[in-house]
Design a protein around this motif. Sequence first.
Motif: not given
Length: 168
Positions: A130, A51, A108
């Motif tokens: 997630l 992410g 990230e």
Amino acid sequence: MSNPDDRAFDGEQAFTAENIYVSLTYEPLDTNKALSRVKSPKAGAVVLFAGCTRDSFASKTVTHLAYSTYAPLALRTLQTIARDIRQKYNLVGISITHRLGRVDVGEESILIAVSAAHRTEGWRAGEECLERVKERVEIWKEEWFEDGGVWRSNRDGAAGVPVRKEES
């Protein structure tokens, strides 16, 4: 929270158990390290989700994100999620590392790596992991723009209370 002096700890705080690794760090994340924590000859699939901080939100330029937490609580929640996901999908291994402090555009914020005998379990496990992290883990996010910041909910993306304009 964007000031390096605001760090609650140095290095990485982690919890490990058999084929489970969860951690929090203020340092840039390492995708190779995340993958190496879950690779195994028993796994036919290794899935990595990274992410990253994007450069805009709702047509506003994002300068950076800043994450804060109470580490002992967040680590316990990450551990519970990792155990549940590992068992549900019969994973070989799972690793979740979340970054704290300032995270610039392109860097990230979270790495989730899973290994499974087959790819379907790997893909599904990574996605569900997630979503659970965003929904349940006690990590708070400030989203910073050129004119100041706002607290942002991980779960729904809703903006919260404005944050003071950051000092240069």
